[in-house]
Scaffold this motif. Structure first.
Motif, mmCIF file in Angstrom:
data_model
loop_
_atom_site.group_PDB
_atom_site.id
_atom_site.type_symbol
_atom_site.label_atom_id
_atom_site.label_comp_id
_atom_site.label_asym_id
_atom_site.label_seq_id
_atom_site.Cartn_x
_atom_site.Cartn_y
_atom_site.Cartn_z
ATOM 1 N N GLN A 189 -5.801 9.733 2.563
ATOM 2 C CA GLN A 189 -5.247 8.279 3.151
ATOM 3 C C GLN A 189 -4.577 8.554 4.364
ATOM 4 O OE1 GLN A 189 -3.799 9.548 0.054
ATOM 5 N NE2 GLN A 189 -1.711 10.188 0.632
ATOM 6 N N LEU A 218 1.007 -1.201 0.000
ATOM 7 C CA LEU A 218 0.077 0.136 0.060
ATOM 8 C C LEU A 218 0.903 1.288 -0.150
ATOM 9 C CD1 LEU A 218 -2.649 -1.158 2.429
ATOM 10 C CD2 LEU A 218 -3.079 -0.688 0.118
ATOM 11 N N LEU A 267 -10.061 -0.482 1.185
ATOM 12 C CA LEU A 267 -9.396 -1.463 1.959
ATOM 13 C C LEU A 267 -10.531 -2.022 2.976
ATOM 14 C CD1 LEU A 267 -6.739 1.133 3.215
ATOM 15 C CD2 LEU A 267 -6.396 -0.480 1.485
#
Length: 210
Positions: free
Chosen positions: A100, A40, A85
């Motif tokens: 994020q 990620l 996610l």
């Protein structure tokens, strides 16, 4: 078919980068390592980057931070998509963020990386920008509950709503399920800053027990 090689971006992350990101954003090192293990985070050139996935889950581009703190999609020509996610098909609770960094701070506090309190039957949706609130459309089940985390933006001259307030309006209109708004205290820019300024696991659990 995209020839973008996200694996090489992930492989460029070193221990020094893990320490740097942990210190910069105030995350625990074990959480940052988990982000790296989950692919990620990566480096595009020498810029920290986040993957952009297509509908099948394949990484087709990245969102890379620039020297002026702006972000660029690389390679160009790829449309921005939200970062998702968790398991959306089984989720009943959705945690919706613009950034994020806020989402990662939330996940770190709740030990998401260790299958913590909030990871079961839950999903995180990151729109990646105040102008992308509509991208939540179609992601949530009608019987779900979306916890939405707006930032505390400054009001721009000539505007009646901040970018975050506009984002919240659009998200609430398009999310397709019940909404609970989780506010960051006045005077703190966003949840990531709040996480570095007294936000505890207990406080965030309390805020999301609606």
């Amino acid at each position: 078919m995209s020839t973008f090689n996200w694996d090489s971006c992930v492989e460029a992350i070193s221990e020094e980068w893990i320490d740097w990101l942990s210190n910069w954003r105030g995350y625990s090192p074990c959480f940052v390592r988990w982000l790296w293990e989950q692919k990620l985070i990566g480096l595009q050139g020498d810029k920290i980057a986040i993957p952009i996935h297509d509908a099948s889950g394949a990484v087709i581009a990245c969102h890379a931070r620039q020297d002026d703190n702006s972000w660029r999609v690389d390679p160009g020509g790829i449309k921005m998509r939200p970062l998702l996610l968790g398991d959306l098909p089984t989720a009943k609770r959705y945690f919706v963020f613009e950034s994020q960094w806020d989402a990662f701070a939330f996940m770190d506090k709740l030990d998401w990386h260790a299958a913590g309190f909030m990871s079961n039957n839950s999903a995180v949706i990151i729109t990646r920008g105040a102008g992308n609130g509509k991208k939540v459309d179609g992601l949530c089940k009608p019987d779900g509950l979306a916890f939405v985390f707006p930032q505390n933006d400054e009001l721009k001259e000539g505007e009646t709503k901040t970018p975050a307030e506009k984002w919240l309006v659009v998200v609430k209109k398009n999310v397709g399920c019940r909404v609970a708004v989780v506010l960051t205290p006045e005077g703190i820019k966003d949840l990531n800053d709040w996480s570095k300024d007294g936000l505890t696991r207990g406080k965030i659990i309390h805020a999301t027990m609606t």
